[in-house]
Design a protein around this motif. Structure first.
Motif, PDB file in Angstrom:
ATOM      1  N   LYS A  49       0.827  -1.206   0.000  1.00 36.12           N
ATOM      2  CA  LYS A  49       0.000   0.000   0.000  1.00 36.12           C
ATOM      3  C   LYS A  49       0.867   1.264   0.000  1.00 36.12           C
ATOM      4  CE  LYS A  49      -3.816   2.165   2.467  1.00 36.12           C
ATOM      5  NZ  LYS A  49      -4.750   2.060   3.590  1.00 36.12           N
ATOM      6  N   ALA A  50       1.920   1.282   0.803  1.00 34.30           N
ATOM      7  CA  ALA A  50       2.806   2.448   0.859  1.00 34.30           C
ATOM      8  C   ALA A  50       3.484   2.690  -0.492  1.00 34.30           C
ATOM      9  CB  ALA A  50       3.851   2.278   1.959  1.00 34.30           C
ATOM     10  N   PHE A  51       3.845   1.611  -1.176  1.00 28.34           N
ATOM     11  CA  PHE A  51       4.473   1.725  -2.491  1.00 28.34           C
ATOM     12  C   PHE A  51       3.535   2.423  -3.469  1.00 28.34           C
ATOM     13  CE2 PHE A  51       4.943   0.071  -6.781  1.00 28.34           C
ATOM     14  CZ  PHE A  51       6.279   0.355  -7.039  1.00 28.34           C
ATOM     15  N   TYR A  52       2.285   1.950  -3.545  1.00 28.55           N
ATOM     16  CA  TYR A  52       1.336   2.534  -4.501  1.00 28.55           C
ATOM     17  C   TYR A  52       0.917   3.945  -4.097  1.00 28.55           C
ATOM     18  CZ  TYR A  52       1.322  -1.762  -7.089  1.00 28.55           C
ATOM     19  OH  TYR A  52       1.718  -2.832  -7.855  1.00 28.55           O
ATOM     20  N   GLN A  53       0.908   4.243  -2.814  1.00 32.66           N
ATOM     21  CA  GLN A  53       0.648   5.617  -2.382  1.00 32.66           C
ATOM     22  C   GLN A  53       1.766   6.542  -2.850  1.00 32.66           C
ATOM     23  OE1 GLN A  53       0.109   5.144   1.861  1.00 32.66           O
ATOM     24  NE2 GLN A  53      -2.129   5.155   1.662  1.00 32.66           N
ATOM     25  N   LEU A  54       2.999   6.081  -2.764  1.00 35.59           N
ATOM     26  CA  LEU A  54       4.139   6.864  -3.231  1.00 35.59           C
ATOM     27  C   LEU A  54       4.070   7.066  -4.745  1.00 35.59           C
ATOM     28  CD1 LEU A  54       6.767   8.337  -2.633  1.00 35.59           C
ATOM     29  CD2 LEU A  54       7.942   6.123  -2.671  1.00 35.59           C
ATOM     30  N   CYS A  55       3.728   6.009  -5.468  1.00 35.44           N
ATOM     31  CA  CYS A  55       3.570   6.138  -6.925  1.00 35.44           C
ATOM     32  C   CYS A  55       2.489   7.171  -7.261  1.00 35.44           C
ATOM     33  CB  CYS A  55       3.191   4.788  -7.545  1.00 35.44           C
ATOM     34  SG  CYS A  55       4.524   3.578  -7.585  1.00 35.44           S
ATOM     35  N   SER A  56       1.372   7.120  -6.570  1.00 32.69           N
ATOM     36  CA  SER A  56       0.279   8.062  -6.811  1.00 32.69           C
ATOM     37  C   SER A  56       0.645   9.485  -6.401  1.00 32.69           C
ATOM     38  CB  SER A  56      -0.984   7.616  -6.078  1.00 32.69           C
ATOM     39  OG  SER A  56      -1.455   6.412  -6.634  1.00 32.69           O
ATOM     40  N   HIS A  57       1.511   9.622  -5.419  1.00 38.43           N
ATOM     41  CA  HIS A  57       1.991  10.951  -5.026  1.00 38.43           C
ATOM     42  C   HIS A  57       2.835  11.560  -6.151  1.00 38.43           C
ATOM     43  CE1 HIS A  57       3.769  14.210  -2.755  1.00 38.43           C
ATOM     44  NE2 HIS A  57       4.971  13.723  -3.033  1.00 38.43           N
ATOM     45  N   MET A  58       3.706  10.741  -6.743  1.00 37.00           N
ATOM     46  CA  MET A  58       4.579  11.230  -7.811  1.00 37.00           C
ATOM     47  C   MET A  58       3.834  11.379  -9.133  1.00 37.00           C
ATOM     48  SD  MET A  58       8.270   9.420  -7.199  1.00 37.00           S
ATOM     49  CE  MET A  58       7.754   7.728  -6.961  1.00 37.00           C
ATOM     50  N   GLU A  59       2.848  10.528  -9.364  1.00 37.75           N
ATOM     51  CA  GLU A  59       2.051  10.566 -10.597  1.00 37.75           C
ATOM     52  C   GLU A  59       0.595  10.309 -10.218  1.00 37.75           C
ATOM     53  OE1 GLU A  59       0.334  11.150 -13.614  1.00 37.75           O
ATOM     54  OE2 GLU A  59       2.472  11.331 -13.990  1.00 37.75           O
ATOM     55  N   PRO A  60      -0.206  11.396 -10.048  1.00 36.45           N
ATOM     56  CA  PRO A  60      -1.595  11.232  -9.585  1.00 36.45           C
ATOM     57  C   PRO A  60      -2.448  10.285 -10.439  1.00 36.45           C
ATOM     58  CG  PRO A  60      -0.947  13.530  -9.473  1.00 36.45           C
ATOM     59  CD  PRO A  60       0.165  12.801 -10.180  1.00 36.45           C
ATOM     60  N   ASP A  61      -2.172  10.174 -11.726  1.00 37.30           N
ATOM     61  CA  ASP A  61      -2.934   9.268 -12.596  1.00 37.30           C
ATOM     62  C   ASP A  61      -2.272   7.902 -12.731  1.00 37.30           C
ATOM     63  OD1 ASP A  61      -4.878  11.170 -13.136  1.00 37.30           O
ATOM     64  OD2 ASP A  61      -3.779  11.974 -14.858  1.00 37.30           O
ATOM     65  N   TYR A  62      -1.445   7.542 -11.769  1.00 38.73           N
ATOM     66  CA  TYR A  62      -0.642   6.320 -11.852  1.00 38.73           C
ATOM     67  C   TYR A  62      -1.471   5.088 -12.223  1.00 38.73           C
ATOM     68  CZ  TYR A  62       2.369   2.434 -10.725  1.00 38.73           C
ATOM     69  OH  TYR A  62       3.090   1.275 -10.810  1.00 38.73           O
ATOM     70  N   HIS A  63      -2.563   4.852 -11.522  1.00 42.51           N
ATOM     71  CA  HIS A  63      -3.326   3.613 -11.731  1.00 42.51           C
ATOM     72  C   HIS A  63      -3.977   3.578 -13.118  1.00 42.51           C
ATOM     73  CE1 HIS A  63      -2.561   2.113  -7.758  1.00 42.51           C
ATOM     74  NE2 HIS A  63      -2.885   3.293  -7.269  1.00 42.51           N
ATOM     75  N   GLN A  64      -4.498   4.713 -13.590  1.00 39.54           N
ATOM     76  CA  GLN A  64      -5.071   4.757 -14.938  1.00 39.54           C
ATOM     77  C   GLN A  64      -3.981   4.558 -15.988  1.00 39.54           C
ATOM     78  OE1 GLN A  64      -8.476   5.056 -15.858  1.00 39.54           O
ATOM     79  NE2 GLN A  64      -7.536   4.319 -17.741  1.00 39.54           N
TER      80      GLN A  64
END
Length: 163
Positions: free
Chosen positions: A136-151
């Motif tokens: 969870k912390a990893f994906y939160q960090l990814c989303s912090h750096m790139e807000p559209d990360y999951h899309q």
């Protein structure tokens, strides 16, 4: 119509998503949809340019993370296992000092990718400097750096499916 078992980059997605992607592939609408959504190609073509690109993101979001020794495109990376980039870490004792060396390698296929996909892959590998596991912390960090990360990750999987 493509079988859903052929959608290797979309393993784990719900059946209704796989059915929709399969339908778009057989109708020939997936490629134009992606081309409209991601019309541009990036200008990062050399290992030096990729290193500079990654360092800029690292400086912006991960100033206190371990330094990067190398960032480069890897012509040998096989996408069959789903690996799009790697982050390797080596620790060596030199004299009385412990030397850490972090390397990021990105599949050379991403030289032709839209800039959003290259950024998403680099963000993913940079996040491993702080978080080694996909938690969870990893994906939160990814989303912090790139807000559209999951899309972007999903759209990248669609792009890879076309290739």
């Amino acid at each position: 119509m493509r079988r859903m078992t052929d959608l290797v980059y979309l393993n784990g997605y719900p059946p209704h998503v796989l059915e929709r992607v399969s339908a778009m592939l057989s109708e020939g609408t997936l490629a134009p949809w992606l081309a409209q959504r991601y019309p541009e190609k990036h200008s990062v073509q050399t290992d030096k340019a990729l290193y500079d690109f990654a360092i800029e993101l690292k400086q912006r979001y991960l100033k206190n993370a371990a330094p990067l020794a190398k960032v480069l495109f890897d012509n040998q990376m096989v996408l069959a296992g789903g690996t799009l980039g790697t982050n390797t870490f080596a620790a060596r004792v030199q004299g009385g000092n412990l030397k850490r060396k972090n390397e990021i390698r990105i599949a050379s296929l991403f030289r032709q990718a839209p800039p959003e996909f290259l950024r998403m892959i680099v963000v993913h590998e940079l996040a491993h400097l702080k978080e080694k596991d996909h938690n969870k912390a990893f994906y939160q960090l990814c989303s912090h750096m790139e807000p559209d990360y999951h899309q972007l990750e999903f759209d990248l999987r669609l792009w890879l499916t076309l290739r």
